[in-house]
Scaffold this motif. Structure first.
Motif, PDB file in Angstrom:
ATOM      1  N   ILE A  94      24.266  32.776 126.764  1.00 36.76           N
ATOM      2  CA  ILE A  94      24.297  33.188 125.360  1.00 36.76           C
ATOM      3  C   ILE A  94      22.976  33.833 124.963  1.00 36.76           C
ATOM      4  O   ILE A  94      21.959  33.686 125.646  1.00 36.76           O
ATOM      5  N   ASP A  95      23.019  34.548 123.849  1.00 32.54           N
ATOM      6  CA  ASP A  95      21.806  35.164 123.314  1.00 32.54           C
ATOM      7  C   ASP A  95      21.228  34.369 122.150  1.00 32.54           C
ATOM      8  O   ASP A  95      20.012  34.299 121.981  1.00 32.54           O
ATOM      9  N   ILE A  96      22.117  33.785 121.341  1.00 34.24           N
ATOM     10  CA  ILE A  96      21.694  33.026 120.166  1.00 34.24           C
ATOM     11  C   ILE A  96      22.384  31.668 120.194  1.00 34.24           C
ATOM     12  O   ILE A  96      23.606  31.582 120.347  1.00 34.24           O
ATOM     13  N   LYS A 126      28.164  42.561 125.283  1.00 33.73           N
ATOM     14  CA  LYS A 126      28.299  41.923 123.982  1.00 33.73           C
ATOM     15  C   LYS A 126      27.109  40.997 123.705  1.00 33.73           C
ATOM     16  O   LYS A 126      26.496  40.456 124.626  1.00 33.73           O
ATOM     17  N   ILE A 127      26.777  40.837 122.431  1.00 31.89           N
ATOM     18  CA  ILE A 127      25.873  39.779 122.020  1.00 31.89           C
ATOM     19  C   ILE A 127      26.684  38.494 121.976  1.00 31.89           C
ATOM     20  O   ILE A 127      27.751  38.439 121.347  1.00 31.89           O
ATOM     21  N   VAL A 128      26.201  37.455 122.621  1.00 33.71           N
ATOM     22  CA  VAL A 128      26.947  36.204 122.723  1.00 33.71           C
ATOM     23  C   VAL A 128      26.238  35.133 121.888  1.00 33.71           C
ATOM     24  O   VAL A 128      25.070  34.825 122.118  1.00 33.71           O
ATOM     25  N   ILE A 129      26.980  34.590 120.939  1.00 31.49           N
ATOM     26  CA  ILE A 129      26.456  33.529 120.075  1.00 31.49           C
ATOM     27  C   ILE A 129      27.194  32.246 120.423  1.00 31.49           C
ATOM     28  O   ILE A 129      28.428  32.209 120.427  1.00 31.49           O
ATOM     29  N   GLY A 130      26.456  31.191 120.739  1.00 28.22           N
ATOM     30  CA  GLY A 130      27.081  29.979 121.252  1.00 28.22           C
ATOM     31  C   GLY A 130      26.762  28.729 120.455  1.00 28.22           C
ATOM     32  O   GLY A 130      25.722  28.636 119.791  1.00 28.22           O
ATOM     33  N   PHE A 152      30.691  27.125 111.666  1.00 26.70           N
ATOM     34  CA  PHE A 152      30.423  28.139 112.701  1.00 26.70           C
ATOM     35  C   PHE A 152      31.530  29.193 112.728  1.00 26.70           C
ATOM     36  O   PHE A 152      31.267  30.401 112.778  1.00 26.70           O
ATOM     37  N   ILE A 153      32.787  28.749 112.654  1.00 25.25           N
ATOM     38  CA  ILE A 153      33.920  29.679 112.710  1.00 25.25           C
ATOM     39  C   ILE A 153      33.996  30.538 111.445  1.00 25.25           C
ATOM     40  O   ILE A 153      34.279  31.738 111.506  1.00 25.25           O
ATOM     41  N   LYS A 154      33.731  29.950 110.297  1.00 25.98           N
ATOM     42  CA  LYS A 154      33.730  30.720 109.046  1.00 25.98           C
ATOM     43  C   LYS A 154      32.642  31.801 109.063  1.00 25.98           C
ATOM     44  O   LYS A 154      32.856  32.918 108.587  1.00 25.98           O
ATOM     45  N   ALA A 155      31.483  31.465 109.608  1.00 28.92           N
ATOM     46  CA  ALA A 155      30.416  32.466 109.736  1.00 28.92           C
ATOM     47  C   ALA A 155      30.825  33.547 110.729  1.00 28.92           C
ATOM     48  O   ALA A 155      30.572  34.744 110.504  1.00 28.92           O
ATOM     49  N   ILE A 181      30.530  38.257 120.250  1.00 26.19           N
ATOM     50  CA  ILE A 181      31.540  37.220 120.465  1.00 26.19           C
ATOM     51  C   ILE A 181      30.900  35.845 120.264  1.00 26.19           C
ATOM     52  O   ILE A 181      29.672  35.704 120.323  1.00 26.19           O
ATOM     53  N   PHE A 182      31.751  34.842 120.029  1.00 25.82           N
ATOM     54  CA  PHE A 182      31.286  33.492 119.723  1.00 25.82           C
ATOM     55  C   PHE A 182      31.921  32.505 120.693  1.00 25.82           C
ATOM     56  O   PHE A 182      33.135  32.533 120.899  1.00 25.82           O
ATOM     57  N   LEU A 183      31.092  31.638 121.267  1.00 26.80           N
ATOM     58  CA  LEU A 183      31.569  30.648 122.229  1.00 26.80           C
ATOM     59  C   LEU A 183      31.309  29.244 121.709  1.00 26.80           C
ATOM     60  O   LEU A 183      30.220  28.956 121.185  1.00 26.80           O
ATOM     61  N   ILE A 184      32.306  28.371 121.855  1.00 21.21           N
ATOM     62  CA  ILE A 184      32.153  26.958 121.523  1.00 21.21           C
ATOM     63  C   ILE A 184      32.384  26.168 122.797  1.00 21.21           C
ATOM     64  O   ILE A 184      33.456  26.232 123.400  1.00 21.21           O
ATOM     65  N   GLY A 185      31.376  25.428 123.218  1.00 22.97           N
ATOM     66  CA  GLY A 185      31.497  24.595 124.414  1.00 22.97           C
ATOM     67  C   GLY A 185      31.550  23.130 124.039  1.00 22.97           C
ATOM     68  O   GLY A 185      30.759  22.663 123.220  1.00 22.97           O
TER      69      GLY A 185
END
Length: 375
Positions: A271-273, A196-200, A214-217, A229-233
Motif C-alpha cells: 500500500i501507499d497510504i 494505482k495508488i493503494v490505500i489500505g 473508511f468505506i464512506k471516505a 483503490i482501497f484494501l481492507i485486510g
C-alpha cells in the motif's frame, strides 16, 4: 527477578504483538515465563521468538482447574510478580490472587474494556462485566498509552497504582515480505491495481475499527480519483455488513476485502497510504508495523495516536467518525504525492526514536522494580 505472564493464547491483535515484542527484549534482564491457555498461532510465534512458554489448557473459558496448576508453578519456581494480559487472564488472575499471597498482581490494559466485546451481545454483557470485576482485584495496572489512564481510574483505582507504558516495536528485527505484485495478485487481477495508488486499512472486522468510516471516505474519493483503490485486510463479524456497504455504494471495483492476512508486512509493503479509522484505540500496533516500512499514515484522533502522529507534520489526523475529514486528508496527499513519501519517512524516524521495543522493555523493567520496592 522472576516474572510470570498470563495470557489467553488466542490473541490476534495488539496484545499478542505487545507481549511478544516486550518479552523478546525483557527476557534479557529478567527471568520470565509465559503461560497461555490454548495452543495456536500465539504459542508458535512465542516459541519461535525464543521465549519460555507453557500451555495449561482450559476445557472452557470458565475452567478454573488451571488456577491450582498455576499456583503450584508460582510457588515451586519462585516467581516474584504475576502479570496478566487480557480479559481471560484477568479472570484467572482474580482467582489465583486468592491463593497466592504477598506477591504483586499486575495487569496490562491493552484496550478500552467497555468496547472489547462490542460485537457479540452476550459477550458484551457477561465478559465485560467479569473483566471489570477482575480488574478491580489487581494491585497495579499498566496502561498502554496515556488515553486509558482516566478509564482505569474510573474503576476506582488510585493513580499511584497505574503506570504508563507505550507499545514498542522491534525495529532491529529483519522484516520479511513478498513483493507488491506477488501479494496483490493473490486477490486481484493485475489491471485492478497496476499503476494505482493503494490505500489500505489492516484491522479486525469489528465495529470499533470504524471500517464504515473508511468505506464512506472511499466513496467520496472514488468519484473524483479513478487511479485509487482501497484494501481492507482482516477477518471478523462485520464482514457481511461491510460487503453490503460496498455493494450499496457500488464500490466493488474500488474497495476490496482481502480477508485474513497472515503476514502484515506483505500488506503494508503493497500500500501507499495506511489508514486507521477506529472509533477507539489505545496505541495500535498497525501504525508501528507500517512505519517499519516507512508508510504514510492517516488516523482517527484516538487514544495515544497523537503522541506519534503530529497532524500535518508527519501524517494526518481526523476526528473520530468524520469520514469527510478522512476524505479531505486523503485528497491532500493525492494532490501532493511527494508528501506520501516524506510523511512516511518522518513518521518512521519518530517511531524508531521513541517507540522501540527496547524502550518498552526498559520502562517495564523500571515499573517492576518500582512495584517490588513498594512491596
Amino acid at each position: 527477578m522472576k516474572v510470570l505472564h498470563l495470557i489467553s493464547g488466542g490473541d490476534t491483535g495488539g496484545a499478542k504483538t505487545h507481549i511478544i515484542n516486550l518479552c523478546s527484549k525483557l527476557k534479557d534482564v529478567v527471568s520470565l515465563k509465559i503461560i497461555c491457555f490454548m495452543y495456536g498461532q500465539f504459542y508458535e510465534e512465542v516459541k519461535n521468538a525464543g521465549i519460555d512458554i507453557d500451555v495449561i489448557q482450559q476445557s472452557s473459558r470458565f475452567d478454573l482447574s488451571v488456577v491450582d496448576k498455576i499456583a503450584h508453578i508460582v510457588e515451586a519456581e519462585g516467581y516474584d510478580i504475576i502479570h496478566c494480559h487480557g480479559a481471560r487472564a484477568n479472570f484467572i488472575g482474580m482467582f489465583l490472587k486468592r491463593k497466592i499471597k504477598n506477591k504483586p498482581f499486575i495487569t496490562t490494559v491493552h484496550s478500552d474494556f467497555d468496547l472489547d466485546f462490542q460485537d457479540v451481545f452476550y459477550k458484551r454483557v457477561v465478559f465485560s462485566y467479569l473483566n471489570k470485576l477482575a480488574l478491580k482485584r489487581f494491585d497495579y495496572f499498566v496502561s498502554v498509552g496515556s488515553a486509558l489512564i482516566d478509564k482505569i481510574k474510573g474503576l476506582g483505582i488510585r493513580e499511584d497504582r497505574i503506570f504508563l507504558l507505550y507499545n514498542g516495536f522491534d525495529f532491529s528485527k529483519e522484516i520479511h515480505y513478498v513483493q507488491k505484485d506477488e501479494f496483490l495478485s493473490k486477490f486481484l487481477d493485475r489491471k485492478v491495481f497496476d499503476s494505482k495508488i493503494v490505500i489500505g486499512n489492516l484491522s479486525r472486522l469489528y465495529k470499533v475499527k470504524g471500517l464504515d468510516v473508511f468505506i464512506k471516505a472511499a466513496n467520496i474519493i472514488a468519484k473524483k480519483y479513478p487511479d485509487v483503490i482501497f484494501l481492507i485486510g482482516g477477518s471478523g463479524p462485520q464482514k457481511e455488513f461491510l460487503k453490503q456497504m460496498i455493494n450499496e455504494y457500488n464500490l466493488n471495483d474500488r474497495v476490496f476485502l482481502l480477508g485474513s492476512i497472515k503476514n502484515p508486512y506483505d500488506f503494508f509493503n503493497s500500500i501507499d497510504i495506511n489508514v486507521i479509522s477506529s472509533y477507539s484505540e489505545t496505541f495500535p500496533y498497525s501504525i508501528l508495523e507500517a512505519t517499519a516500512l516507512e508508510k504514510c499514515c492517516i488516523s482517527s484522533k484516538v487514544g495515544s495516536v497523537p503522541d506519534l502522529i503530529e497532524d500535518g507534520k508527519n501524517g494526518f489526523l481526523f476526528d473520530v467518525g468524520d469520514y469527510k475529514g478522512l476524505a479531505q486528508k486523503i485528497e491532500i496527499l493525492l494532490q501532493n504525492k511527494d508528501l506520501i513519501k516524506e510523511f512516511g519517512q518522518l513518521l518512521s524516524k519518530k517511531a524508531r526514536e521513541r517507540f522501540s521495543a527496547e524502550n518498552m522493555a526498559r520502562m517495564q523493567f523500571e515499573i517492576y522494580k518500582s512495584i517490588l520496592s513498594k512491596k
